[in-house]
Design an enzyme around this catalytic site. Structure first.
Site, PDB file in Angstrom:
ATOM      1  N   CYS A  74      48.901  32.477   0.395  1.00  0.00           N
ATOM      2  CA  CYS A  74      50.302  32.200   0.045  1.00  0.00           C
ATOM      3  C   CYS A  74      50.760  30.798   0.437  1.00  0.00           C
ATOM      4  O   CYS A  74      50.300  30.250   1.432  1.00  0.00           O
ATOM      5  CB  CYS A  74      51.210  33.185   0.750  1.00  0.00           C
ATOM      6  SG  CYS A  74      50.805  34.887   0.434  1.00  0.00           S
ATOM      7  N   ARG A 104      45.003  26.565  -2.604  1.00  0.00           N
ATOM      8  CA  ARG A 104      44.849  27.581  -1.564  1.00  0.00           C
ATOM      9  C   ARG A 104      44.550  28.964  -2.156  1.00  0.00           C
ATOM     10  O   ARG A 104      44.154  29.865  -1.428  1.00  0.00           O
ATOM     11  CB  ARG A 104      46.119  27.657  -0.715  1.00  0.00           C
ATOM     12  CG  ARG A 104      46.398  26.393   0.057  1.00  0.00           C
ATOM     13  CD  ARG A 104      47.820  26.381   0.548  1.00  0.00           C
ATOM     14  NE  ARG A 104      48.087  27.492   1.438  1.00  0.00           N
ATOM     15  CZ  ARG A 104      48.112  27.400   2.754  1.00  0.00           C
ATOM     16  NH1 ARG A 104      47.891  26.249   3.337  1.00  0.00           N
ATOM     17  NH2 ARG A 104      48.360  28.455   3.493  1.00  0.00           N
ATOM     18  N   TRP A 118      49.513  35.430  -2.637  1.00  0.00           N
ATOM     19  CA  TRP A 118      48.149  35.965  -2.688  1.00  0.00           C
ATOM     20  C   TRP A 118      48.269  37.376  -2.123  1.00  0.00           C
ATOM     21  O   TRP A 118      48.553  37.558  -0.947  1.00  0.00           O
ATOM     22  CB  TRP A 118      47.223  35.100  -1.836  1.00  0.00           C
ATOM     23  CG  TRP A 118      45.778  35.454  -1.918  1.00  0.00           C
ATOM     24  CD1 TRP A 118      44.879  35.066  -2.871  1.00  0.00           C
ATOM     25  CD2 TRP A 118      45.028  36.250  -0.985  1.00  0.00           C
ATOM     26  NE1 TRP A 118      43.638  35.571  -2.582  1.00  0.00           N
ATOM     27  CE2 TRP A 118      43.702  36.307  -1.438  1.00  0.00           C
ATOM     28  CE3 TRP A 118      45.361  36.937   0.191  1.00  0.00           C
ATOM     29  CZ2 TRP A 118      42.700  37.004  -0.765  1.00  0.00           C
ATOM     30  CZ3 TRP A 118      44.371  37.635   0.858  1.00  0.00           C
ATOM     31  CH2 TRP A 118      43.061  37.659   0.378  1.00  0.00           C
ATOM     32  N   ASN A 159      55.121  34.091   4.170  1.00  0.00           N
ATOM     33  CA  ASN A 159      53.656  34.114   4.342  1.00  0.00           C
ATOM     34  C   ASN A 159      53.356  34.936   5.590  1.00  0.00           C
ATOM     35  O   ASN A 159      54.090  34.846   6.564  1.00  0.00           O
ATOM     36  CB  ASN A 159      53.103  32.710   4.582  1.00  0.00           C
ATOM     37  CG  ASN A 159      53.137  31.842   3.350  1.00  0.00           C
ATOM     38  OD1 ASN A 159      53.496  32.300   2.275  1.00  0.00           O
ATOM     39  ND2 ASN A 159      52.771  30.586   3.507  1.00  0.00           N
ATOM     40  N   GLY A 160      52.236  35.658   5.579  1.00  0.00           N
ATOM     41  CA  GLY A 160      51.873  36.451   6.761  1.00  0.00           C
ATOM     42  C   GLY A 160      51.972  37.935   6.447  1.00  0.00           C
ATOM     43  O   GLY A 160      52.077  38.332   5.281  1.00  0.00           O
ATOM     44  N   GLU A 188      24.353  29.786   3.938  1.00  0.00           N
ATOM     45  CA  GLU A 188      25.404  28.951   3.353  1.00  0.00           C
ATOM     46  C   GLU A 188      25.120  28.675   1.863  1.00  0.00           C
ATOM     47  O   GLU A 188      26.043  28.670   1.049  1.00  0.00           O
ATOM     48  CB  GLU A 188      25.531  27.648   4.159  1.00  0.00           C
ATOM     49  CG  GLU A 188      26.496  26.625   3.621  1.00  0.00           C
ATOM     50  CD  GLU A 188      27.940  27.109   3.460  1.00  0.00           C
ATOM     51  OE1 GLU A 188      28.284  28.206   3.954  1.00  0.00           O
ATOM     52  OE2 GLU A 188      28.721  26.401   2.803  1.00  0.00           O
ATOM     53  N   LYS A 216      27.644  29.729  -1.124  1.00  0.00           N
ATOM     54  CA  LYS A 216      28.200  28.779  -2.108  1.00  0.00           C
ATOM     55  C   LYS A 216      28.078  29.326  -3.518  1.00  0.00           C
ATOM     56  O   LYS A 216      29.014  29.251  -4.295  1.00  0.00           O
ATOM     57  CB  LYS A 216      27.473  27.415  -2.049  1.00  0.00           C
ATOM     58  CG  LYS A 216      27.841  26.485  -0.962  1.00  0.00           C
ATOM     59  CD  LYS A 216      29.195  25.827  -1.041  1.00  0.00           C
ATOM     60  CE  LYS A 216      30.276  26.661  -0.438  1.00  0.00           C
ATOM     61  NZ  LYS A 216      30.548  26.657   0.943  1.00  0.00           N
ATOM     62  N   GLU A 264      30.473  32.442  -4.099  1.00  0.00           N
ATOM     63  CA  GLU A 264      31.910  32.211  -4.246  1.00  0.00           C
ATOM     64  C   GLU A 264      32.260  31.349  -5.454  1.00  0.00           C
ATOM     65  O   GLU A 264      33.339  31.499  -6.013  1.00  0.00           O
ATOM     66  CB  GLU A 264      32.525  31.617  -2.969  1.00  0.00           C
ATOM     67  CG  GLU A 264      32.092  30.212  -2.631  1.00  0.00           C
ATOM     68  CD  GLU A 264      32.779  29.645  -1.390  1.00  0.00           C
ATOM     69  OE1 GLU A 264      33.858  30.099  -1.015  1.00  0.00           O
ATOM     70  OE2 GLU A 264      32.182  28.721  -0.790  1.00  0.00           O
ATOM     71  N   HIS A 319      10.285  43.133   5.579  1.00  0.00           N
ATOM     72  CA  HIS A 319      10.857  44.361   6.135  1.00  0.00           C
ATOM     73  C   HIS A 319      11.860  45.010   5.187  1.00  0.00           C
ATOM     74  O   HIS A 319      12.363  46.087   5.473  1.00  0.00           O
ATOM     75  CB  HIS A 319      11.542  44.066   7.479  1.00  0.00           C
ATOM     76  CG  HIS A 319      10.628  43.432   8.472  1.00  0.00           C
ATOM     77  ND1 HIS A 319       9.629  44.144   9.113  1.00  0.00           N
ATOM     78  CD2 HIS A 319      10.516  42.159   8.907  1.00  0.00           C
ATOM     79  CE1 HIS A 319       8.960  43.328   9.910  1.00  0.00           C
ATOM     80  NE2 HIS A 319       9.476  42.116   9.797  1.00  0.00           N
ATOM     81  N   LYS A 333      41.986  29.114   0.042  1.00  0.00           N
ATOM     82  CA  LYS A 333      41.426  28.033   0.851  1.00  0.00           C
ATOM     83  C   LYS A 333      41.653  28.283   2.335  1.00  0.00           C
ATOM     84  O   LYS A 333      40.793  28.010   3.163  1.00  0.00           O
ATOM     85  CB  LYS A 333      42.075  26.710   0.438  1.00  0.00           C
ATOM     86  CG  LYS A 333      41.563  25.488   1.206  1.00  0.00           C
ATOM     87  CD  LYS A 333      40.102  25.223   0.886  1.00  0.00           C
ATOM     88  CE  LYS A 333      39.535  24.041   1.640  1.00  0.00           C
ATOM     89  NZ  LYS A 333      38.056  24.056   1.608  1.00  0.00           N
TER      90      LYS A 333
HETATM   91  C1  AGP Z   1      34.009  28.276   2.289  1.00  0.00           C
HETATM   92  O1  AGP Z   1      33.340  27.857   1.158  1.00  0.00           O
HETATM   93  C2  AGP Z   1      34.825  29.463   2.088  1.00  0.00           C
HETATM   94  N1  AGP Z   1      35.840  29.242   1.132  1.00  0.00           N
HETATM   95  C3  AGP Z   1      35.312  30.216   3.325  1.00  0.00           C
HETATM   96  O2  AGP Z   1      34.238  31.005   3.709  1.00  0.00           O
HETATM   97  C4  AGP Z   1      35.813  29.394   4.544  1.00  0.00           C
HETATM   98  O3  AGP Z   1      34.760  28.691   5.116  1.00  0.00           O
HETATM   99  C5  AGP Z   1      36.442  30.342   5.565  1.00  0.00           C
HETATM  100  O4  AGP Z   1      37.524  31.014   4.996  1.00  0.00           O
HETATM  101  C6  AGP Z   1      36.882  29.633   6.836  1.00  0.00           C
HETATM  102  O5  AGP Z   1      37.876  28.682   6.608  1.00  0.00           O
HETATM  103  P1  AGP Z   1      38.269  27.629   7.735  1.00  0.00           P
HETATM  104  O6  AGP Z   1      37.096  26.727   7.934  1.00  0.00           O
HETATM  105  O7  AGP Z   1      39.469  26.907   7.204  1.00  0.00           O
HETATM  106  O8  AGP Z   1      38.568  28.406   8.969  1.00  0.00           O
END
Ligand code: AGP
Length: 607
Positions: free
Chosen positions: A2, A30, A79, A105-106, A480, A484, A487, A503, A602
């Protein structure tokens, strides 16, 4: 996640909708699913408009309805957390009279009890959200002064909030409040812009006041008041850094920026002759850190993958027992902490709710708290005892790329700092420092694989599953890399330790299930080759990432990508780059929303 914007001008000008919408669009990155606004029209009435989908849908509705522009105005991108995605659940929410409007927000954790109580008192609800109770509480307490009614209402809430309120019964002001959800006031020449993120105000001013937890701000046309005296600070990043320039997507721009962002992370922090890192942000805790014998690292998503690398780095080079925990679990498991423990939180935004919760839990238990973050003035930066900024500039793409490589670079600096307090020799320190100095140019060379990664994305674009494998420093990179592509391209991928598939995951392998094997020339290279053999024996296609000059894998893997040679602890900063580019091009080929992947945000400011 949000976003909040509020605008009020000195002379009640006519630009409120344009400025408000422009600021709201700067929060689009975001992630959100609906948007809305409430504004004072010149007659003194408040008009409200909400729409599901992009901000452009909201704009269409506003234009269609011929809104008369006036101010103050409050705007929101939602959101969904409580209640599905629909217009009724979009913000602003109003009270029964339609005179009070709130954006929030929250999460209000006790909203069900409050809703029941307020409904019993005759209030009528029109949404399924937790936020609407705030509007009705303010209505209940309102006796002519909006801030007073807000203050009384906040006393009833359990949970977190960043909120902005306007009322036609107390016009000419925005009342804002914060608890664990960021808010700042931008101080422009002839107006104030309230926002949940600095990016919304940057085209108007770099002078901002950050609200702290528990504070209420009353923003009038020519001044604002906050309960405590606030310091005016300067937003670190100039506006140009928020631009996409000629890149088709922020994600690609941020991948390509990595030589520069890493250079910024390192700037002024290395002492080559002593093999040391100079980290001013740790000065205040330097003595305390000498006593530390355990480090817990907490972070989420990509930041957690950086933290997993911290485990390997701290243990191997600083000789400190280290465990990286998903921040969402940290406070719920019975983690054993004592006065020789340090908590290191890693977060690009510095606003991730779970990571902040881990910091607060550790602080409450007397543990020294450290941070690695990108955003100056973020909650994490303000709530940790000490820390290091990654200084990689604003990261707008939801998929974290340059923030990750800067986090890992900062972890290497931390390793030098802690290591040279302990067992790390000058010679080893010097070797690491001299490789760190070469790092930006090595990253530039690695980026030359972009065309190859685009061709590989084309070759593999019809596969819906990928296994990413790596050992030791390449294991967090396998995770990682999988993260990538999941997402950005919405395909299934798993990141595993190279030794584990026998395993379990070998059961998945066939000619329809490719693997991406990260096998730089390091201390576990031979073992990784055996793991590649195991996959090839089951007819699984393999893309291998290895070090320049090693042609052995060309006879084994289907495709080989080369990175420049460096020391083992720095290889992850190079091996991740082809994987970022692969995910990017794969997602482009599949027509995905690169910078704003579906369902993601974000900055994740709810638990
Ligand atoms: C990263 O590609 C992601 N969008 C997500 O996992 C992100 O790293 C995570 O939400 C943590 O965010 P931050 O680094 O702002 O705490």
């Amino acid at each position: 996640m949000c976003g909040i914007v509020g605008y009020i001008s000195r002379d009640a000008d006519k630009r409120s909708i344009d400025i408000g919408i422009e600021a709201l669009k700067r929060l689009e990155y975001r992630g959100y699913d609906s948007a809305g606004l409430a504004l004072f029209e010149p007659s003194g009435r408040i008009l409200c408009q909400r729409a599901v989908g992009r901000i452009s849908s909201l704009e269409k509705k506003i234009n269609g309805n011929g809104f008369l522009t006036g101010d103050p105005i409050i705007l929101h991108t939602r959101w969904a957390t409580h209640g599905n995605v629909c217009e009724a659940n979009a913000h602003p929410h109003s009270d029964c009279t339609g005179n009070i409007f709130v954006v929030h927000n929250g999460i209000i954790e006790n909203y069900l009890a409050l809703k029941e109580q307020l409904a019993g008192e005759g209030h009528l609800f029109s949404s399924g959200t937790d936020s609407e109770v705030i509007a009705h509480l303010i209505e209940k307490f309102f006796e002519g002064n909006l801030e007073e009614a807000v203050r009384k209402s906040l006393g009833c809430l359990a949970g977190t909030y960043g909120l902005a309120v306007i009322s036609s019964d107390d016009p000419g002001k925005i009342v804002a409040a914060r608890l664990s959800s960021p808010l700042l006031i931008g101080l422009a020449e002839d107006h104030f812009l309230l926002a949940s993120d600095a990016s919304a105000v940057i085209s108007h001013t770099r002078k901002v006041v950050y609200l702290d937890d528990g504070e209420i701000a009353v923003i009038n046309r020519d001044n604002f008041t906050i309960i405590r005296e606030k310091k005016v600070e300067e937003i670190e990043w100039p506006e140009e850094q928020y631009q996409k320039d000629d890149f088709p997507h922020y994600m690609l721009k941020e991948i390509v920026e990595q030589p520069l962002s890493i250079e910024q992370t390192l700037m002024g922090r290395l002492i080559p002759e002593e093999g040391k890192a100079k980290l001013g942000g740790l000065d205040s805790v330097e003595r305390r850190l000498r006593e530390v014998d355990k480090v817990y690292i907490a972070g989420c998503g990509t930041a957690r993958h950086a933290g997993l690398l911290g485990e390997y780095l701290f243990e191997e080079y600083a000789g400190i027992r280290t465990r990286c925990e998903a921040a969402s679990e940290f406070r719920y498991r019975k983690t054993l902490l004592d006065d020789k423990t340090a908590l290191l939180a890693i977060s690009q935004s510095g606003e991730t709710a779970d990571t902040l919760a881990a910091i607060r839990d550790a602080r409450a238990r007397g543990v020294v708290t450290l941070g690695i973050t990108n955003v100056v003035g973020s909650t994490q930066a303000r709530e940790t005892d000490a820390g290091v900024y990654t200084r990689c500039g604003p990261e707008i793409g939801v998929a974290s790329t340059k923030a990750f490589t800067s986090q890992v670079t900062a972890l290497v600096l931390f390793t030098l700092f802690l290591g040279r307090q302990r067992q790390l020799t000058v010679t080893t320190g010097q070797r690491i420092v001299s490789e760190l100095l070469r790092l930006p140019s090595l990253v530039t060379r690695t980026l030359q694989c972009e065309m190859q990664m685009r061709l590989l994305a084309e070759k593999y674009q019809d596969f819906d599953n990928f296994l990413y494998l790596g050992r030791k420093y390449s294991y967090p990179i396998a995770r990682e890399g999988a993260h990538k592509i999941k997402e950005t391209a919405y395909v299934h991928a798993e990141g595993c330790r190279g030794g584990e598939p026998k395993h379990c995951e070998l059961a998945l392998i066939s000619e329809n299930f490719p693997s991406i094997c990260i096998a730089p020339g390091d201390s576990v290279y031979e073992k990784m080759v055996s793991n590649i053999e195991e996959i090839k024996a089951r007819r699984g296609p393999v893309i291998a990432i290895t070090t320049e000059g090693n042609h052995e894998l060309e006879g084994l893997a289907d495709d080989v990508v080369y990175i420049p040679e460096t020391i083992e602890p720095l290889t992850p900063i190079l091996t991740i780059i082809p994987l970022q580019l692969f995910a990017y091009h794969f997602a482009v080929l599949r027509g995905c929303d690169i910078d704003k992947p579906r369902n993601l945000a974000k900055s994740v400011t709810v638990e």
